[in-house]
Design an enzyme around this catalytic site. Structure first.
Site, mmCIF file in Angstrom:
data_model
loop_
_atom_site.group_PDB
_atom_site.id
_atom_site.type_symbol
_atom_site.label_atom_id
_atom_site.label_comp_id
_atom_site.label_asym_id
_atom_site.label_seq_id
_atom_site.Cartn_x
_atom_site.Cartn_y
_atom_site.Cartn_z
ATOM 1 N N GLU A 68 1.750 3.693 3.119
ATOM 2 C CA GLU A 68 2.222 3.110 4.383
ATOM 3 C C GLU A 68 3.742 3.219 4.413
ATOM 4 O OE1 GLU A 68 0.335 -0.731 4.725
ATOM 5 O OE2 GLU A 68 -1.673 0.148 4.559
ATOM 6 N N GLU A 91 1.761 -5.032 11.153
ATOM 7 C CA GLU A 91 1.334 -3.639 11.219
ATOM 8 C C GLU A 91 2.238 -2.907 12.210
ATOM 9 O OE1 GLU A 91 -1.006 -2.342 9.345
ATOM 10 O OE2 GLU A 91 -1.942 -4.155 8.528
ATOM 11 N N HIS A 119 0.869 -1.185 0.000
ATOM 12 C CA HIS A 119 0.000 0.000 0.000
ATOM 13 C C HIS A 119 0.902 1.229 0.000
ATOM 14 C CE1 HIS A 119 -2.962 -2.868 2.127
ATOM 15 N NE2 HIS A 119 -3.296 -2.779 0.849
ATOM 16 N N HIS A 130 3.443 -3.315 7.013
ATOM 17 C CA HIS A 130 2.396 -2.335 6.749
ATOM 18 C C HIS A 130 2.318 -1.333 7.897
ATOM 19 C CE1 HIS A 130 0.267 -4.545 3.402
ATOM 20 N NE2 HIS A 130 0.981 -5.529 3.919
#
Length: 344
Positions: free
Chosen positions: A66, A224, A63, A160
């Site tokens: 990010e 994350e 993405h 991410h």
């Protein structure tokens, strides 16, 4: 291109200057210890002359907005190119979506992290940049893992950052892996990296980490690392532990991990995924609710098509709530505390 990289040691800058592809592959040596191979834009491999038996993939930028993982990976690449650190494990870095990074957006046309395990070629086919790139990334993973004999430990950390704040700032999703126990060593490696929360997924998905786990038996995670910020605005001091442990892994320095202890980490089990079936889908809670917010049994989480969607367990925590997805896509993951997970 080769000279530009040798001069700058900045692989991210080279990637973003050529976001669609490099005209050809190129390679070079670092001293007498490492062969460096550049396979495409955002794809660089470090092959140690003598390696310690692990094949490590670090991917970021699937993405485009990010940015912290992108800066983290580029920092490691730069240290390797400057020979400030020397790789002792075969290591592949993937910068996933250079077009979206240049655009400063999460996607160009479609969420790339729903396009792996061949989903990129399902109807409507290779019709946008994310689908084309996902197919290429799968091929690079295959080339990397299958270039050496079986029996080596395969690792893939897909990095991410989240769109919202979180009760647990850093957390990892452990892909569904039926018939294989979860690795206590990997969970404690993540904890040492500052990632103290792990979600055990309950079904196959089309994410990048599931692809590597299911297809190649890799110890793979979607990780994350905090909240989304624009490039250059990340507080990189928040990633010191992550950088240190990744550096130790790549350079085969002692990891010095604690033995697995469930009391030292937060373990959750995915109990269900709620997908969108109607355009009128809406959550009942605030749009900025933090990840891991817990709701009691019977609480109405959402409404769509004249129906209420309620909490089914005593308590359920939510992560990644997003009502603005296309019909058929995931709107939220619901979690319960993990009990009797097969961790070894």
């Amino acid at each position: 291109m080769l000279q530009a990289l040798l001069d700058s040691k900045d692989f991210l800058a080279l990637t973003l200057a050529h976001p669609e592809q490099f005209d050809s592959e190129f390679s070079f040596r670092l001293g007498d210890h490492t062969q460096v191979e550049v396979w495409d834009t955002g794809v660089i491999v470090f092959e140690p002359a003598q390696n310690e038996g692990k094949d490590v993939v670090l991917s970021c930028g699937v993405h485009g907005n990010e940015t912290a993982p992108i800066e983290l990976c580029n920092g490691l690449i730069k240290q390797l190119l400057q020979q400030k650190i020397i790789a002792k494990q075969r290591t592949l870095f993937l910068i996933g979506n250079p077009l979206a990074i240049n655009n400063g957006t999460r996607i160009i046309d479609e969420n790339m992290n729903r396009l792996f395990s061949g989903e990129h070629s399902n109807p409507p086919g290779l019709v946008n940049p994310e689908r084309v790139r996902a197919k290429k990334l799968e091929a690079y993973i295959d080339r990397f893992y299958t270039a050496v004999a079986d029996g080596r430990q395969r690792i893939h950390y897909d990095l991410h950052t989240a769109m919202r704040a979180s009760k647990h700032e850093k957390f990892a999703i452990y892909p569904y892996r039926p018939g294989r126990a979860f690795s206590g060593e990997q969970i404690m490696f993540l904890a040492a990296s500052g990632v103290d929360t792990v979600l055990f997924h309950h079904e196959p998905t089309t994410t990048f980490s599931y692809f590597s786990s299911e297809r190649y038996g890799a110890d793979a995670f979607t990780i994350e690392l905090g909240k989304v910020y624009p490039m250059g605005q990340n507080d990189m001091t928040r990633f010191i532990a992550t950088h240190e442990m990744f550096m130790r892994l790549i350079t085969a320095k002692p990891l010095e991990l604690d033995a697995f202890d469930a009391d030292k980490v937060n373990l959750y089990q995915v109990c269900r995924v709620i997908n969108k079936h109607f355009d009128d889908f809406e959550f009942t809670f605030a749009t900025d609710v933090e990840n891991f917010r817990s709701f009691p049994k019977g609480f109405v989480l959402a409404r769509e098509g004249g129906q209420e969607i309620k909490v089914e367990h005593e308590f359920e925590s939510v992560v990644f709530p997003n009502a603005k997805v296309p019909i058929g896509n995931r709107t939220v993951i619901c979690l319960i505390p993990a009990v009797n997970a097969d961790v070894r």
